[in-house]
Design a protein around this motif. Structure first.
Motif, PDB file in Angstrom:
ATOM      1  N   PRO A   1       0.735  -1.121  -0.275  1.00  0.00           N
ATOM      2  CA  PRO A   1      -0.452   0.069   0.017  1.00  0.00           C
ATOM      3  C   PRO A   1       1.100   0.986  -0.069  1.00  0.00           C
ATOM      4  CG  PRO A   1      -0.242  -1.922   1.594  1.00  0.00           C
ATOM      5  CD  PRO A   1       0.908  -1.647   1.194  1.00  0.00           C
ATOM      6  N   PHE A   2       0.414   2.344  -0.600  1.00  0.00           N
ATOM      7  CA  PHE A   2       0.865   3.513  -0.268  1.00  0.00           C
ATOM      8  C   PHE A   2       0.053   5.108  -0.332  1.00  0.00           C
ATOM      9  CE2 PHE A   2       3.490   1.318  -3.687  1.00  0.00           C
ATOM     10  CZ  PHE A   2       4.418   1.005  -3.571  1.00  0.00           C
TER      11      PHE A   2
ATOM     12  N   TYR B   1       6.829   3.510   5.882  1.00  0.00           N
ATOM     13  CA  TYR B   1       7.957   3.695   6.155  1.00  0.00           C
ATOM     14  C   TYR B   1       7.797   5.004   4.616  1.00  0.00           C
ATOM     15  CZ  TYR B   1      12.798   4.392   4.092  1.00  0.00           C
ATOM     16  OH  TYR B   1      14.326   4.543   4.722  1.00  0.00           O
ATOM     17  N   GLY B   2       8.712   6.220   4.995  1.00  0.00           N
ATOM     18  CA  GLY B   2       8.923   7.107   3.751  1.00  0.00           C
ATOM     19  C   GLY B   2       9.728   7.640   3.136  1.00  0.00           C
TER      20      GLY B   2
ATOM     21  N   VAL C   1       6.375  10.745   0.214  1.00  0.00           N
ATOM     22  CA  VAL C   1       5.696   9.539  -1.017  1.00  0.00           C
ATOM     23  C   VAL C   1       5.662   8.324   0.897  1.00  0.00           C
ATOM     24  CG1 VAL C   1       5.237   7.738  -2.373  1.00  0.00           C
ATOM     25  CG2 VAL C   1       5.911   9.907  -2.360  1.00  0.00           C
ATOM     26  N   GLY C   2       4.885   7.448   1.333  1.00  0.00           N
ATOM     27  CA  GLY C   2       4.492   6.739   2.084  1.00  0.00           C
ATOM     28  C   GLY C   2       3.672   5.303   1.453  1.00  0.00           C
ATOM     29  N   MET C   3       4.815   4.426   1.939  1.00  0.00           N
ATOM     30  CA  MET C   3       4.804   2.680   1.645  1.00  0.00           C
ATOM     31  C   MET C   3       4.331   2.306   2.941  1.00  0.00           C
ATOM     32  SD  MET C   3       7.976   1.293  -0.101  1.00  0.00           S
ATOM     33  CE  MET C   3       8.222  -0.660  -0.174  1.00  0.00           C
TER      34      MET C   3
ATOM     35  N   ILE D   1      -2.088   9.287   3.970  1.00  0.00           N
ATOM     36  CA  ILE D   1      -1.219   8.503   4.890  1.00  0.00           C
ATOM     37  C   ILE D   1      -3.055   8.479   5.396  1.00  0.00           C
ATOM     38  CG2 ILE D   1       0.217   8.603   6.517  1.00  0.00           C
ATOM     39  CD1 ILE D   1       2.027  10.151   5.392  1.00  0.00           C
ATOM     40  N   ASN D   2      -4.153   9.092   5.580  1.00  0.00           N
ATOM     41  CA  ASN D   2      -5.128   8.751   6.562  1.00  0.00           C
ATOM     42  C   ASN D   2      -5.311   8.040   5.491  1.00  0.00           C
ATOM     43  OD1 ASN D   2      -4.313  10.476   8.649  1.00  0.00           O
ATOM     44  ND2 ASN D   2      -5.702  12.030   8.636  1.00  0.00           N
ATOM     45  N   GLY D   3      -5.767   8.308   4.283  1.00  0.00           N
ATOM     46  CA  GLY D   3      -6.509   7.391   3.215  1.00  0.00           C
ATOM     47  C   GLY D   3      -6.227   5.899   3.083  1.00  0.00           C
ATOM     48  N   THR D   4      -4.940   5.771   3.437  1.00  0.00           N
ATOM     49  CA  THR D   4      -4.117   4.249   2.723  1.00  0.00           C
ATOM     50  C   THR D   4      -4.597   3.499   4.293  1.00  0.00           C
ATOM     51  OG1 THR D   4      -2.933   5.508   1.316  1.00  0.00           O
ATOM     52  CG2 THR D   4      -2.088   3.279   2.775  1.00  0.00           C
TER      53      THR D   4
END
Length: 344
Positions: A112-113, A319-320, A216-218, A288-291
């Protein structure tokens, strides 16, 4: 949401004083007569509704995270592109999970991202996901039609990304989220049009993030069962079929599958359109909240729990990758517990 999708802490906290007011009014000695009491009660309720509505209408687009420089921003891969950094991280983690031995069966993973800007503006935020199938060793590969194919360390794999956006977003990156006074609260007042939708590839999506210098977060990769992979393929085929459009505010269009946003394009492995956000409006369900809300759906929904083969820690697993104009730059927007820097 998506250049535009935990949750609504700001709105909830602003609503609490109203709730307290209602409770205090309930304890005050009121004039005698039930009719008078009913009138006062109705007045207090109207006041509570009005205050809650104002919280939604006029609350600023403040970032959910502090966005201050963290001491653990990593610059060792700074000269590699964002896409290279993310793909290399995925490959390393999946390879470690597979081990050096022979894999006698196919293995499946999801990543997920999310991305968002410093102000967590929904116009510059997005939720998306990549799905990978690593084929069993030593067997004649049987690939899934329409998926990207590759090989890494002598292992065949196929992968796809669900990144739902207007079809021309790469050339026309101007997203309509809310258009009209009160449209955040009343969906019918939102004048934003429905767009033809398209699922962008991972490299295309990350380029959008780089263009806006977003964080960008994963999460993951997380190993999943074959049934979860099949559901992901089914969702991709549904979106690629051209029957569903894109709309950032999809409260009136998602139920009948007329148009959906990026969050609902991946939310729910079995149910297509779960609600989220303040009063089910989708408020603050972006970036971020959505994912994170999608991951809650994946892990908390009883029907989905068996599809994930490992535990998920939504906060610790994040992780960002943060934009830095120069090596060892300071004052970076970094909403992550751990992050690497990128500039291209």
């Amino acid at each position: 949401m998506n250049r535009i999708n935990n949750t609504n802490g700001g709105a909830v906290s602003r609503a609490r004083p109203t709730s307290a007011l209602v409770k205090r009014e309930g304890r005050l000695p009121l004039p005698s007569g039930r009719g008078v009491q009913r009138k006062i009660s109705r007045g207090v309720k109207r006041l509570a509704i009005w205050v809650s509505t104002c919280a939604l209408l006029f609350s600023p687009w403040v970032p959910v995270h502090a966005g201050l420089l963290k001491a653990d921003v990593e610059f060792s891969n700074y000269d590699a592109s964002l896409y290279e950094q993310i793909v290399n991280r995925i490959k390393a983690k999946v390879a470690a999970r597979l081990g050096e031995g022979v894999n006698t069966q196919d293995r499946y993973f999801i990543i997920p991202f999310a991305y968002q800007n410093r102000w967590n503006n929904p116009k510059f935020s997005h939720t998306f996901i990549s799905v990978i199938r690593v084929l069993a060793d030593g067997k004649l590969p049987s690939f899934t039609s329409g998926l990207r194919r590759g090989k890494y360390k002598n292992r065949n794999f196929e992968a796809f990304t669900i990144s739902w956006l207007p079809h021309d977003f790469d050339t026309n990156p101007h997203l309509c989220v809310f258009d009209g006074v009160g449209s955040r609260v009343v969906p019918k007042w939102n004048k934003c049009p429905i767009s033809v939708g398209r699922s962008f590839k991972l490299e295309e999506t990350l380029k959008l993030a780089v263009d806006d210098k977003n964080a960008v977060g994963m999460w993951g990769p997380y190993e999943i069962k074959k049934e979860a992979f099949d559901l992901g393929v089914k969702r991709k085929q549904l979106l690629d079929g051209g029957t569903i459009g894109y709309r950032a505010d999809d409260r009136l269009t998602r139920k009948d599958r007329v148009a959906i946003n990026c969050f609902h394009a991946i939310a729910g492995l079995e149910e297509l359109y779960p609600n989220g956000g303040f009063l089910g409006t989708g408020f603050r369900m972006w970036g971020i909240n959505g994912t994170a809300r999608v991951l809650i759906e994946y892990t908390k929904n009883v029907r989905n729990k068996h599809l994930l083969l490992e535990p998920v820690d939504i906060k610790k697993d994040l992780y960002g990758f943060v934009y830095a104009p120069k090596r060892n730059s300071r004052g970076l927007y970094n909403p992550f517990p751990n992050a690497s820097a990128y500039h291209q």
